[in-house]
Write a protein that holds these residues in place. Structure first.
Motif, PDB file in Angstrom:
ATOM      1  N   ASP A 157     -17.925 -57.799  -4.259  1.00 19.86           N
ATOM      2  CA  ASP A 157     -18.525 -58.356  -3.053  1.00 19.86           C
ATOM      3  C   ASP A 157     -17.653 -59.522  -2.587  1.00 19.86           C
ATOM      4  OD1 ASP A 157     -20.047 -59.342  -1.009  1.00 19.86           O
ATOM      5  OD2 ASP A 157     -21.888 -59.598  -2.176  1.00 19.86           O
ATOM      6  N   PHE A 158     -16.509 -59.180  -2.006  1.00 20.37           N
ATOM      7  CA  PHE A 158     -15.532 -60.204  -1.647  1.00 20.37           C
ATOM      8  C   PHE A 158     -15.982 -61.042  -0.450  1.00 20.37           C
ATOM      9  CE2 PHE A 158     -13.021 -56.924  -3.831  1.00 20.37           C
ATOM     10  CZ  PHE A 158     -12.512 -57.704  -4.860  1.00 20.37           C
ATOM     11  N   ALA A 159     -16.847 -60.478   0.381  1.00 23.42           N
ATOM     12  CA  ALA A 159     -17.336 -61.242   1.531  1.00 23.42           C
ATOM     13  C   ALA A 159     -18.104 -62.476   1.070  1.00 23.42           C
ATOM     14  CB  ALA A 159     -18.210 -60.363   2.419  1.00 23.42           C
ATOM     15  N   ASN A 160     -19.016 -62.293   0.120  1.00 25.67           N
ATOM     16  CA  ASN A 160     -19.784 -63.428  -0.381  1.00 25.67           C
ATOM     17  C   ASN A 160     -18.923 -64.352  -1.242  1.00 25.67           C
ATOM     18  OD1 ASN A 160     -22.469 -63.331   0.677  1.00 25.67           O
ATOM     19  ND2 ASN A 160     -22.847 -61.507  -0.556  1.00 25.67           N
ATOM     20  N   ALA A 161     -17.949 -63.769  -1.949  1.00 19.82           N
ATOM     21  CA  ALA A 161     -17.031 -64.617  -2.709  1.00 19.82           C
ATOM     22  C   ALA A 161     -16.255 -65.532  -1.771  1.00 19.82           C
ATOM     23  CB  ALA A 161     -16.061 -63.746  -3.518  1.00 19.82           C
ATOM     24  N   ASN A 162     -15.840 -64.970  -0.641  1.00 23.94           N
ATOM     25  CA  ASN A 162     -15.127 -65.787   0.353  1.00 23.94           C
ATOM     26  C   ASN A 162     -16.017 -66.879   0.930  1.00 23.94           C
ATOM     27  OD1 ASN A 162     -12.912 -64.132  -0.011  1.00 23.94           O
ATOM     28  ND2 ASN A 162     -13.394 -62.818   1.723  1.00 23.94           N
ATOM     29  N   LYS A 163     -17.294 -66.555   1.132  1.00 22.80           N
ATOM     30  CA  LYS A 163     -18.221 -67.555   1.657  1.00 22.80           C
ATOM     31  C   LYS A 163     -18.375 -68.724   0.690  1.00 22.80           C
ATOM     32  CE  LYS A 163     -20.995 -64.298   4.390  1.00 22.80           C
ATOM     33  NZ  LYS A 163     -22.326 -63.634   4.521  1.00 22.80           N
ATOM     34  N   VAL A 164     -18.387 -68.426  -0.601  1.00 24.40           N
ATOM     35  CA  VAL A 164     -18.489 -69.493  -1.601  1.00 24.40           C
ATOM     36  C   VAL A 164     -17.270 -70.406  -1.521  1.00 24.40           C
ATOM     37  CG1 VAL A 164     -18.526 -70.013  -4.073  1.00 24.40           C
ATOM     38  CG2 VAL A 164     -19.930 -68.153  -3.173  1.00 24.40           C
ATOM     39  N   VAL A 165     -16.075 -69.810  -1.450  1.00 18.85           N
ATOM     40  CA  VAL A 165     -14.844 -70.585  -1.415  1.00 18.85           C
ATOM     41  C   VAL A 165     -14.793 -71.476  -0.181  1.00 18.85           C
ATOM     42  CG1 VAL A 165     -12.333 -70.426  -1.231  1.00 18.85           C
ATOM     43  CG2 VAL A 165     -13.557 -68.897  -2.773  1.00 18.85           C
ATOM     44  N   VAL A 166     -15.039 -70.879   0.977  1.00 17.61           N
ATOM     45  CA  VAL A 166     -14.965 -71.640   2.234  1.00 17.61           C
ATOM     46  C   VAL A 166     -16.080 -72.674   2.307  1.00 17.61           C
ATOM     47  CG1 VAL A 166     -15.070 -71.488   4.737  1.00 17.61           C
ATOM     48  CG2 VAL A 166     -13.797 -69.766   3.448  1.00 17.61           C
ATOM     49  N   GLY A 167     -17.293 -72.264   1.956  1.00 12.71           N
ATOM     50  CA  GLY A 167     -18.421 -73.184   2.025  1.00 12.71           C
ATOM     51  C   GLY A 167     -18.239 -74.393   1.132  1.00 12.71           C
ATOM     52  N   PHE A 168     -17.715 -74.179  -0.063  1.00  4.80           N
ATOM     53  CA  PHE A 168     -17.465 -75.271  -0.996  1.00  4.80           C
ATOM     54  C   PHE A 168     -16.436 -76.247  -0.427  1.00  4.80           C
ATOM     55  CE2 PHE A 168     -15.735 -76.336  -5.480  1.00  4.80           C
ATOM     56  CZ  PHE A 168     -16.471 -77.512  -5.505  1.00  4.80           C
ATOM     57  N   ALA A 169     -15.360 -75.707   0.100  1.00  8.18           N
ATOM     58  CA  ALA A 169     -14.302 -76.564   0.652  1.00  8.18           C
ATOM     59  C   ALA A 169     -14.794 -77.350   1.863  1.00  8.18           C
ATOM     60  CB  ALA A 169     -13.093 -75.719   1.029  1.00  8.18           C
ATOM     61  N   VAL A 170     -15.524 -76.678   2.746  1.00  2.62           N
ATOM     62  CA  VAL A 170     -16.025 -77.347   3.943  1.00  2.62           C
ATOM     63  C   VAL A 170     -17.037 -78.428   3.575  1.00  2.62           C
ATOM     64  CG1 VAL A 170     -17.381 -77.022   6.052  1.00  2.62           C
ATOM     65  CG2 VAL A 170     -15.565 -75.397   5.467  1.00  2.62           C
ATOM     66  N   ALA A 171     -17.882 -78.150   2.597  1.00  4.39           N
ATOM     67  CA  ALA A 171     -18.876 -79.139   2.168  1.00  4.39           C
ATOM     68  C   ALA A 171     -18.201 -80.407   1.650  1.00  4.39           C
ATOM     69  CB  ALA A 171     -19.773 -78.539   1.080  1.00  4.39           C
ATOM     70  N   ARG A 172     -17.125 -80.244   0.897  1.00  5.75           N
ATOM     71  CA  ARG A 172     -16.411 -81.421   0.389  1.00  5.75           C
ATOM     72  C   ARG A 172     -15.755 -82.207   1.524  1.00  5.75           C
ATOM     73  NH1 ARG A 172     -12.974 -78.964  -4.553  1.00  5.75           N
ATOM     74  NH2 ARG A 172     -12.838 -77.249  -3.070  1.00  5.75           N
ATOM     75  N   THR A 173     -15.242 -81.482   2.500  1.00  2.27           N
ATOM     76  CA  THR A 173     -14.636 -82.172   3.643  1.00  2.27           C
ATOM     77  C   THR A 173     -15.677 -82.971   4.416  1.00  2.27           C
ATOM     78  OG1 THR A 173     -12.973 -80.415   3.835  1.00  2.27           O
ATOM     79  CG2 THR A 173     -13.276 -81.865   5.740  1.00  2.27           C
ATOM     80  N   ILE A 174     -16.833 -82.364   4.638  1.00  2.00           N
ATOM     81  CA  ILE A 174     -17.908 -83.065   5.340  1.00  2.00           C
ATOM     82  C   ILE A 174     -18.331 -84.301   4.555  1.00  2.00           C
ATOM     83  CG2 ILE A 174     -20.325 -82.894   6.073  1.00  2.00           C
ATOM     84  CD1 ILE A 174     -19.779 -79.928   6.691  1.00  2.00           C
TER      85      ILE A 174
END
Length: 439
Positions: A157-174
């Motif tokens: 399920d690479f779509a959700n894996a990608n969401k985890v990666v992007v979401g984590f990075a964006v959350a840290r930036t915010i």
């Protein structure tokens, strides 16, 4: 007689879906890398050279410990669930138990030892508390978030894996933007609180995201303990190797040199994510194909090698061309940054080349051989990097980087090709008339 096991598809058409998945996965990692770089830039600018150098040092220690957290259990989850999804509850429970036990031990050890080496606050209690928060955040919570990403990968399920990666990075930036730009955070001790809260929220969201995949069945899968250690120890040793130069530079060079070098290293790690996107897509399929022998995946691995080399070259060139812009992002106090990034960016090419071989060894279950290559390379590399950084900083540091990674190319591919030859010979022997029946 045809070889048993999953066969490798011929031609390139069967790989078109994988190419599309790579575009999505690579795009997510590029977005993640950009967000991480922006986070790093915000912290570098607002913490200042001195505070930022302390942040880098503590994070370096945590980056070593995080590979020990879980004792390598994530790899066996991906490998075994990719082959048989029915085993997921047991492998999830195995991961939770090992992550909790090892994470607690690592945090306690760090809280006892690190206050003697790092001062995040003049107040002793605040110093210990800030270090504890950073350790929990960068070891345990990071491991939980990455585990969720790997769970999705194990289920393809690479779509959700990608969401985890992007979401984590964006959350840290915010979190970094709010802390530094809005609330004027300028010390590592203050940032530790913001970082902790951010990671807790992301971890809770990740746990909720996998709730529908099944509940864990708590038990230790004993046969996977040595495999997990074989998998994790090379990463621990490699983390030691990667931070040996940084630690030595902190003894013999200025805070500006240390900070600029750490940013250059982060740029290298970010550029490698484009190769990592390919490797993580390949791993589950390689685990299935190599179940009956590593030789079944030879053509697949050679195709991945060609792709990884091209991706590495493109990533290095992009970083080289973008280097002059970095002072506007990180601040002009980092006077060595542009030169350091240009000197180091091309290391991603040999790194990409040997990573393909060791990923194939891991997917096929050859963890002892993989551990030997990465472990020995890291031990020798740590010594060489430390000596070179001490003898001729910082030029020696960069020279040692290239020497180590090129040597790893030769070692990793030498072991890989030897094992392919051995598996092919064993398969041929097994299918000789009479041999399979003991005749």
């Amino acid at each position: 007689m045809a070889s048993e096991g999953v066969s490798e598809p011929r031609g390139y058409k069967p790989f078109l879906p994988m190419v599309m998945s790579y575009v999505a996965s690579g795009g997510s990692l590029v977005l993640s890398s950009a967000a991480q770089l922006l986070t790093f830039a915000i912290l570098a600018r607002f913490l200042g050279v001195d505070e930022f150098s302390v942040f880098v040092a503590v994070t370096a220690v945590a980056s070593i410990a995080v590979h020990l957290c879980g004792l390598g259990a994530m790899e066996c989850l991906v490998r075994r669930v990719a082959r048989d999804r029915a085993i997921y509850p047991e492998m999830l429970g195995h991961n939770i138990l090992l992550t909790a036990a090892s994470g607690l031990a690592l945090v306690l050890a760090g809280v006892v030892l690190l206050p003697f080496f790092f001062v995040l606050s003049a107040d002793t209690l605040t110093n210990v508390a800030a270090i504890a928060l950073m350790l929990v955040t960068n070891i345990v919570l990071v491991r939980i978030i990455v585990l969720v990403e790997q769970i999705f990968i194990a289920h393809s399920d690479f779509a959700n894996a990608n969401k985890v990666v992007v979401g984590f990075a964006v959350a840290r930036t915010i979190a970094a933007a709010l802390a530094c730009l809005v609330f004027n955070v300028s010390t590592v001790a203050s940032w530790a609180v913001w970082q902790f809260v951010c990671h807790v929220l992301v971890a809770l969201a990740c746990i909720r995201a996998i709730s529908g995949l099944g509940k864990p069945r708590y038990s230790i899968v004993r046969e996977e303990l040595p495999q997990g250690l074989y998998f994790s120890i090379p990463f621990i040793l490699r983390a030691l190797r990667q931070n040996a130069d940084l630690l030595v530079l902190s003894l013999v060079a200025t805070a500006e040199i240390v900070s600029s070098y750490s940013v250059a290293r982060r740029m290298l790690e970010s550029s490698f994510l484009s190769v990592e996107a390919l490797n993580r897509l390949i791993y589950p399929g390689s685990a299935r194909i190599t179940a009956a022998g590593l030789h079944h995946a030879l053509q697949r691995v050679l195709r991945v090698l060609a792709a990884a080399t091209g991706i590495g070259l493109a990533a290095a060139l992009a970083v080289f061309l973008l280097a002059p812009v970095l002072p506007y992002l990180f601040g002009h106090d980092y006077v060595s940054l542009v030169a350091f990034v240009k000197d180091l960016c091309w290391v991603v090419v040999p790194l990409a080349i040997w990573s393909v071989a060791v990923e194939a060894l891991g997917a096929s279950g050859y963890h002892a051989e993989r551990a030997a290559v990465m472990g020995l390379g890291s031990v020798v590399g740590a010594g060489l990097a430390a000596w070179a950084s001490w003898y001729a900083p910082p030029v020696g540091t960069f020279v040692s980087f290239y020497v180590i990674e090129i040597a790893m190319v030769a070692a990793a591919w030498g072991v890989f090709l030897r094992l392919v030859k051995r598996d092919r010979a064993r398969a041929a022997l097994a299918f000789q008339p009479g041999v399979a029946h003991g005749g």
